[in-house]
Design an enzyme around this catalytic site. Structure first.
Site, mmCIF file in Angstrom:
data_model
loop_
_atom_site.group_PDB
_atom_site.id
_atom_site.type_symbol
_atom_site.label_atom_id
_atom_site.label_comp_id
_atom_site.label_asym_id
_atom_site.label_seq_id
_atom_site.Cartn_x
_atom_site.Cartn_y
_atom_site.Cartn_z
ATOM 1 N N LYS A 10 -55.959 65.870 -12.048
ATOM 2 C CA LYS A 10 -55.518 65.761 -13.444
ATOM 3 C C LYS A 10 -56.532 66.395 -14.412
ATOM 4 C CE LYS A 10 -52.640 61.626 -12.679
ATOM 5 N NZ LYS A 10 -52.363 60.234 -13.134
ATOM 6 N N TYR A 50 -42.899 63.682 -15.082
ATOM 7 C CA TYR A 50 -43.019 62.221 -15.192
ATOM 8 C C TYR A 50 -41.781 61.583 -15.824
ATOM 9 C CZ TYR A 50 -47.940 61.938 -13.715
ATOM 10 O OH TYR A 50 -49.111 61.938 -12.986
ATOM 11 N N ASN A 113 -56.957 58.747 -14.750
ATOM 12 C CA ASN A 113 -57.340 58.279 -13.415
ATOM 13 C C ASN A 113 -57.440 59.389 -12.374
ATOM 14 O OD1 ASN A 113 -54.647 58.749 -13.180
ATOM 15 N ND2 ASN A 113 -54.081 56.686 -12.530
ATOM 16 N N HIS A 116 -53.125 62.410 -9.126
ATOM 17 C CA HIS A 116 -51.764 61.923 -8.859
ATOM 18 C C HIS A 116 -51.508 62.049 -7.363
ATOM 19 C CE1 HIS A 116 -47.364 61.608 -8.977
ATOM 20 N NE2 HIS A 116 -47.380 62.596 -8.092
ATOM 21 N N GLU A 127 -41.499 66.593 -5.514
ATOM 22 C CA GLU A 127 -42.686 66.976 -6.292
ATOM 23 C C GLU A 127 -43.314 68.271 -5.778
ATOM 24 O OE1 GLU A 127 -43.822 62.403 -7.654
ATOM 25 O OE2 GLU A 127 -45.297 63.590 -6.567
HETATM 26 P P1 IDP Z 1 -49.661 56.086 -9.902
HETATM 27 O O1 IDP Z 1 -50.238 57.359 -10.477
HETATM 28 O O2 IDP Z 1 -50.722 55.241 -9.247
HETATM 29 O O3 IDP Z 1 -48.465 56.320 -9.003
HETATM 30 P P2 IDP Z 1 -47.745 55.158 -11.914
HETATM 31 O O4 IDP Z 1 -47.414 53.716 -12.162
HETATM 32 O O5 IDP Z 1 -46.718 55.976 -11.181
HETATM 33 O O6 IDP Z 1 -49.155 55.196 -11.144
HETATM 34 O O7 IDP Z 1 -48.055 55.815 -13.321
HETATM 35 C C1 IDP Z 1 -48.173 57.213 -13.452
HETATM 36 C C2 IDP Z 1 -49.380 57.542 -14.296
HETATM 37 O O8 IDP Z 1 -49.173 57.036 -15.622
HETATM 38 C C3 IDP Z 1 -50.687 56.861 -13.842
HETATM 39 O O9 IDP Z 1 -51.342 57.545 -12.791
HETATM 40 C C4 IDP Z 1 -51.491 56.871 -15.129
HETATM 41 O O10 IDP Z 1 -52.071 58.158 -15.384
HETATM 42 C C5 IDP Z 1 -50.411 56.595 -16.178
HETATM 43 N N1 IDP Z 1 -50.306 55.153 -16.462
HETATM 44 C C6 IDP Z 1 -49.737 54.207 -15.689
HETATM 45 N N2 IDP Z 1 -49.825 52.985 -16.257
HETATM 46 C C7 IDP Z 1 -50.478 53.163 -17.427
HETATM 47 C C8 IDP Z 1 -50.882 52.272 -18.476
HETATM 48 O O11 IDP Z 1 -50.662 51.063 -18.442
HETATM 49 N N3 IDP Z 1 -51.545 52.847 -19.532
HETATM 50 C C9 IDP Z 1 -51.803 54.192 -19.610
HETATM 51 N N4 IDP Z 1 -51.426 55.054 -18.647
HETATM 52 C C10 IDP Z 1 -50.790 54.558 -17.566
HETATM 53 MG MG MG Z 2 -46.608 57.110 -9.419
#
Ligand code: IDP
Ligand code: MG
Length: 141
Positions: A10, A50, A113, A116, A127
């Protein structure tokens, strides 16, 4: 069974010069790189990637984040690649991620984070084709 999955390094990973460290971590975990590129997502392409999260409160923040710098989509191959990559990157929120995982080691927050990873074999297929054509992923010519 040998499987393919999609990782995306990312914008925070690119910005903080952590591409090499994260790729090294993935290779050490037994993944083979079978496709890789660096691109800049637009609001449209990040939003489409997304789309499943479009109704979530963090969607606008996520799209803004994913477009703030280039990203590095990577196609990874190994046995049980989808589940293994999820295990290796750790929980979405680095504060909850297991010791030694990519997110625990390098990520700063639940939103920013670092990486992905596809969450199912079916989503991995969709994807992969979002970023790569069939011919870019041919392994034996
Ligand atoms: P993942 O990446 O672990 O699969 P997902 O729930 O699919 O997590 O969410 C996609 C992305 O959205 C996350 O990797 C993160 O960058 C962002 N995200 C998820 N939850 C939050 C939140 O509560 N606050 C801000 N960003 C979030
Ligand atoms: Mg996800």
């Amino acid at each position: 069974m040998t499987e393919r999955t999609l990782a995306i390094l990312k914008p925070d990973c690119v910005k903080n010069n952590q591409i090499g460290k994260v790729i090294d971590h993935l290779l050490a975990a037994g993944f083979k790189i079978v496709g890789m590129k660096m691109i800049r997502l637009t609001k449209e392409t990040a939003g489409a990637f997304y789309a499943v999260h479009a109704a979530r409160p963090f969607y606008a923040e996520l799209v803004a984040f994913m477009t703030e710098n280039r990203v590095v989509p990577i196609v990874l191959e190994r046995a049980d690649a989808v589940a293994e990559l999820r295990r290796v990157i750790g929980a979405t929120d680095p504060a909850e991620a297991a010791e030694g995982t990519v997110r625990k080691l390098y990520a700063e927050s639940k939103g920013r984070n670092i990486i992905h990873a596809s969450d199912s074999v079916e989503n991995a297929r969709t994807e992969l084709s979002f970023f790569f054509t069939e011919s870019e992923l041919i392994s034996n010519l």
